[in-house]
Write a protein that holds these residues in place. Structure first.
Motif, PDB file in Angstrom:
ATOM      1  N   VAL A 197       0.777  -1.307  -0.164  1.00  0.00           N
ATOM      2  CA  VAL A 197      -0.100  -0.069  -0.171  1.00  0.00           C
ATOM      3  C   VAL A 197       1.221   1.267  -0.009  1.00  0.00           C
ATOM      4  O   VAL A 197       1.883   1.465   0.769  1.00  0.00           O
ATOM      5  CB  VAL A 197      -0.812   0.035   1.319  1.00  0.00           C
ATOM      6  CG1 VAL A 197      -1.797   1.328   1.137  1.00  0.00           C
ATOM      7  CG2 VAL A 197      -1.969  -1.321   1.434  1.00  0.00           C
ATOM      8  N   ASP A 198       0.670   2.189  -0.891  1.00  0.00           N
ATOM      9  CA  ASP A 198       1.495   3.142  -1.050  1.00  0.00           C
ATOM     10  C   ASP A 198       1.096   4.642  -0.051  1.00  0.00           C
ATOM     11  O   ASP A 198       0.284   4.214   0.632  1.00  0.00           O
ATOM     12  CB  ASP A 198       1.883   3.695  -2.401  1.00  0.00           C
ATOM     13  CG  ASP A 198       0.459   4.373  -2.975  1.00  0.00           C
ATOM     14  OD1 ASP A 198      -0.495   4.661  -2.362  1.00  0.00           O
ATOM     15  OD2 ASP A 198       0.109   4.325  -4.438  1.00  0.00           O
ATOM     16  N   ASP A 199       1.855   5.616  -0.025  1.00  0.00           N
ATOM     17  CA  ASP A 199       1.416   6.698   0.616  1.00  0.00           C
ATOM     18  C   ASP A 199       0.019   7.412   0.484  1.00  0.00           C
ATOM     19  O   ASP A 199      -0.413   7.794   1.438  1.00  0.00           O
ATOM     20  CB  ASP A 199       2.503   7.611   0.692  1.00  0.00           C
ATOM     21  CG  ASP A 199       3.767   7.320   0.874  1.00  0.00           C
ATOM     22  OD1 ASP A 199       4.064   6.306   1.869  1.00  0.00           O
ATOM     23  OD2 ASP A 199       4.782   7.887   0.641  1.00  0.00           O
ATOM     24  N   SER A 200      -0.559   6.924  -0.784  1.00  0.00           N
ATOM     25  CA  SER A 200      -1.781   7.634  -1.007  1.00  0.00           C
ATOM     26  C   SER A 200      -2.823   6.737  -0.733  1.00  0.00           C
ATOM     27  O   SER A 200      -4.145   7.017  -0.932  1.00  0.00           O
ATOM     28  CB  SER A 200      -1.619   8.043  -2.475  1.00  0.00           C
ATOM     29  OG  SER A 200      -0.991   9.040  -2.994  1.00  0.00           O
ATOM     30  N   GLY A 201      -2.667   5.522  -0.293  1.00  0.00           N
ATOM     31  CA  GLY A 201      -3.527   4.698   0.255  1.00  0.00           C
ATOM     32  C   GLY A 201      -3.859   3.355  -1.036  1.00  0.00           C
ATOM     33  O   GLY A 201      -4.871   2.692  -0.812  1.00  0.00           O
ATOM     34  N   ASN A 202      -3.129   3.591  -2.067  1.00  0.00           N
ATOM     35  CA  ASN A 202      -3.344   2.435  -3.147  1.00  0.00           C
ATOM     36  C   ASN A 202      -2.679   1.506  -2.948  1.00  0.00           C
ATOM     37  O   ASN A 202      -1.646   1.121  -2.503  1.00  0.00           O
ATOM     38  CB  ASN A 202      -2.793   3.278  -4.543  1.00  0.00           C
ATOM     39  CG  ASN A 202      -3.235   4.320  -4.898  1.00  0.00           C
ATOM     40  OD1 ASN A 202      -4.502   4.244  -5.483  1.00  0.00           O
ATOM     41  ND2 ASN A 202      -2.656   5.570  -4.632  1.00  0.00           N
ATOM     42  N   THR A 203      -3.482   0.076  -2.945  1.00  0.00           N
ATOM     43  CA  THR A 203      -2.952  -1.255  -2.885  1.00  0.00           C
ATOM     44  C   THR A 203      -2.260  -1.473  -4.335  1.00  0.00           C
ATOM     45  O   THR A 203      -3.180  -1.309  -5.353  1.00  0.00           O
ATOM     46  CB  THR A 203      -4.095  -2.242  -2.535  1.00  0.00           C
ATOM     47  OG1 THR A 203      -4.698  -1.805  -1.255  1.00  0.00           O
ATOM     48  CG2 THR A 203      -3.711  -3.875  -2.854  1.00  0.00           C
ATOM     49  N   PHE A 204      -1.100  -2.018  -4.411  1.00  0.00           N
ATOM     50  CA  PHE A 204      -0.597  -1.947  -5.817  1.00  0.00           C
ATOM     51  C   PHE A 204       0.404  -3.282  -5.752  1.00  0.00           C
ATOM     52  O   PHE A 204       0.696  -3.960  -4.909  1.00  0.00           O
ATOM     53  CB  PHE A 204       0.276  -0.773  -5.991  1.00  0.00           C
ATOM     54  CG  PHE A 204       1.468  -0.961  -5.303  1.00  0.00           C
ATOM     55  CD1 PHE A 204       2.638  -1.074  -5.918  1.00  0.00           C
ATOM     56  CD2 PHE A 204       1.727  -0.155  -3.994  1.00  0.00           C
ATOM     57  CE1 PHE A 204       4.087  -1.068  -5.014  1.00  0.00           C
ATOM     58  CE2 PHE A 204       2.733  -0.259  -3.211  1.00  0.00           C
ATOM     59  CZ  PHE A 204       4.006  -0.655  -3.806  1.00  0.00           C
ATOM     60  N   GLN A 205       0.649  -3.579  -7.160  1.00  0.00           N
ATOM     61  CA  GLN A 205       1.669  -4.549  -7.494  1.00  0.00           C
ATOM     62  C   GLN A 205       2.325  -3.944  -8.536  1.00  0.00           C
ATOM     63  O   GLN A 205       1.696  -3.284  -9.327  1.00  0.00           O
ATOM     64  CB  GLN A 205       1.255  -5.849  -7.877  1.00  0.00           C
ATOM     65  CG  GLN A 205       0.619  -6.642  -6.436  1.00  0.00           C
ATOM     66  CD  GLN A 205       0.293  -8.078  -6.719  1.00  0.00           C
ATOM     67  OE1 GLN A 205       1.222  -8.701  -7.251  1.00  0.00           O
ATOM     68  NE2 GLN A 205      -0.764  -8.717  -6.254  1.00  0.00           N
ATOM     69  N   ALA A 206       3.761  -3.894  -8.520  1.00  0.00           N
ATOM     70  CA  ALA A 206       4.706  -3.483  -9.723  1.00  0.00           C
ATOM     71  C   ALA A 206       5.871  -4.614 -10.177  1.00  0.00           C
ATOM     72  O   ALA A 206       6.187  -5.333  -9.242  1.00  0.00           O
ATOM     73  CB  ALA A 206       5.324  -2.231  -9.238  1.00  0.00           C
ATOM     74  N   GLY A 207       6.267  -4.539 -11.331  1.00  0.00           N
ATOM     75  CA  GLY A 207       7.257  -5.355 -11.978  1.00  0.00           C
ATOM     76  C   GLY A 207       7.768  -5.005 -13.195  1.00  0.00           C
ATOM     77  O   GLY A 207       7.500  -3.846 -13.776  1.00  0.00           O
ATOM     78  N   THR A 208       8.146  -5.912 -13.957  1.00  0.00           N
ATOM     79  CA  THR A 208       8.589  -5.623 -15.185  1.00  0.00           C
ATOM     80  C   THR A 208       8.164  -7.094 -16.088  1.00  0.00           C
ATOM     81  O   THR A 208       7.857  -8.157 -15.493  1.00  0.00           O
ATOM     82  CB  THR A 208      10.274  -5.649 -15.377  1.00  0.00           C
ATOM     83  OG1 THR A 208      10.574  -7.210 -14.880  1.00  0.00           O
ATOM     84  CG2 THR A 208      10.669  -4.555 -14.752  1.00  0.00           C
ATOM     85  N   VAL A 209       7.924  -6.630 -17.663  1.00  0.00           N
ATOM     86  CA  VAL A 209       7.587  -7.885 -18.447  1.00  0.00           C
ATOM     87  C   VAL A 209       8.230  -7.569 -19.727  1.00  0.00           C
ATOM     88  O   VAL A 209       8.426  -6.609 -20.230  1.00  0.00           O
ATOM     89  CB  VAL A 209       5.871  -7.532 -18.552  1.00  0.00           C
ATOM     90  CG1 VAL A 209       5.602  -6.344 -19.392  1.00  0.00           C
ATOM     91  CG2 VAL A 209       5.534  -8.619 -19.610  1.00  0.00           C
TER      92      VAL A 209
END
Length: 311
Positions: A259-271
């Motif tokens: 969860v980032d500072d803005s309250g977003n639940t996220f996933q990140a990576g490369t493809v």
């Protein structure tokens, strides 16, 4: 009896007779003029009095002494009753006012009591609509220039609303909105001009369900953002997973999540794709955090997908 004594004994019936007054030269004509004016004034007053008596269907008794008219004071003690015509007009006006008041109260109570129910019914109908999002593949769009991207979206048969048309940004890039299949460009344009925050919950769902916004930026490297409202997943985790699946990222490498500072639940990576390797990020947050609209379902989420060129 002398003539003088007889005159004193029998005064004229009309009262004492005044002795004629001497007149100066020229006064006789003015006297006649004043008499004529007074006679005209009295005639006008008599006419007006006659008109009033005719309107109100009653005769007024007056006593005239010289130029002065004295009204009969008996009218002041008569019962205060309106003429029949005035009563009829007042009753008609009261009836019209009563009908208007009834209509106003009926509409007011309908708005207070029934409008919330109608809005809730409209909200549920719009949530139940079966509309397809048809999310585009961002990995496939990444190698294209602006014109080619827009041509690809047009060929896909989307109903598009160009917020920032291709070629209008000197730095490159554009912004386009794909509309729900059952909403016209004119209807959507009016809603966007009004402002999403100012729409009712039912209208906001009608506009957002089945829609997405594609924002292409060339300012600091090439990047594409895709944003939409998810009304079907039910949980924020499922909303993130659904977006990843739509973009073919189920097996992509995940380098960060939480969860980032803005309250977003996220996933990140490369493809890695045939056209290159890209950084990606998928995030979701409650839709009520994005739009201040009363009545939005608490299971609705605002989802964002971003692709950018890997360093």
């Amino acid at each position: 009896m002398t003539r003088e004594s007889a005159n004193h004994a029998l005064p004229p019936a009309d009262g004492p007779e005044e002795a004629p007054r001497p007149s100066s030269p020229g006064t006789g004509r003015r006297s006649h003029a004043r008499a004529d004016a007074s006679h005209s004034r009295l005639n006008a007053e008599d006419v007006w009095e006659s008109i009033k008596n005719s309107l109100f269907h009653r005769e007024k008794s007056t006593v005239r002494i010289g130029d002065v008219r004295y009204h009969d004071g008996a009218e002041l003690s008569r019962p205060l009753e309106m003429p029949v015509r005035v009563k009829a007009v007042m009753l008609a006006a009261m009836a019209v006012a009563a009908v208007a008041s009834g209509l106003f109260l009926s509409k007011y109570f309908d708005q207070v009591m029934n409008e919330p129910l109608r809005q809730q019914e409209a909200l549920q109908e719009n949530l139940a609509r079966e509309v397809s999002y048809d999310l585009p593949s961002l990995a496939a769009l990444m190698p294209l220039d602006d014109e080619a991207m827009m041509a690809s979206l047009t060929e896909a048969g989307y109903t598009l609303y160009e917020r920032t048309p291709v070629g209008t940004n000197p730095e490159g890039g554009f912004e386009v909105i794909k509309l729900p299949a059952d909403l016209t460009v004119e209807e959507a344009g009016l809603m966007y001009m009004t402002g999403i925050d100012k729409l009712s919950a039912a209208d906001a769902v009608r506009l957002l369900k089945g829609a997405w916004t594609l924002d292409v930026s060339r300012k600091a490297g090439e990047s594409i953002r895709l944003r939409y409202a998810d009304f079907d997943s039910g949980t924020i985790e499922k909303a993130v997973q659904g977006a990843m699946q739509a973009e073919g990222l189920e097996s992509a490498e995940i380098t960060d999540n939480g969860v980032d500072d803005s309250g977003n639940t996220f996933q990140a990576g490369t493809v890695a794709t045939d056209s290159g390797t890209y950084n990606w990020r998928v995030s979701a947050i409650e839709l009520s955090e994005m739009y201040d609209i009363s009545g939005l379902p608490n299971t609705a989420f605002f989802v964002g997908i971003r692709f950018g060129a890997a360093a």
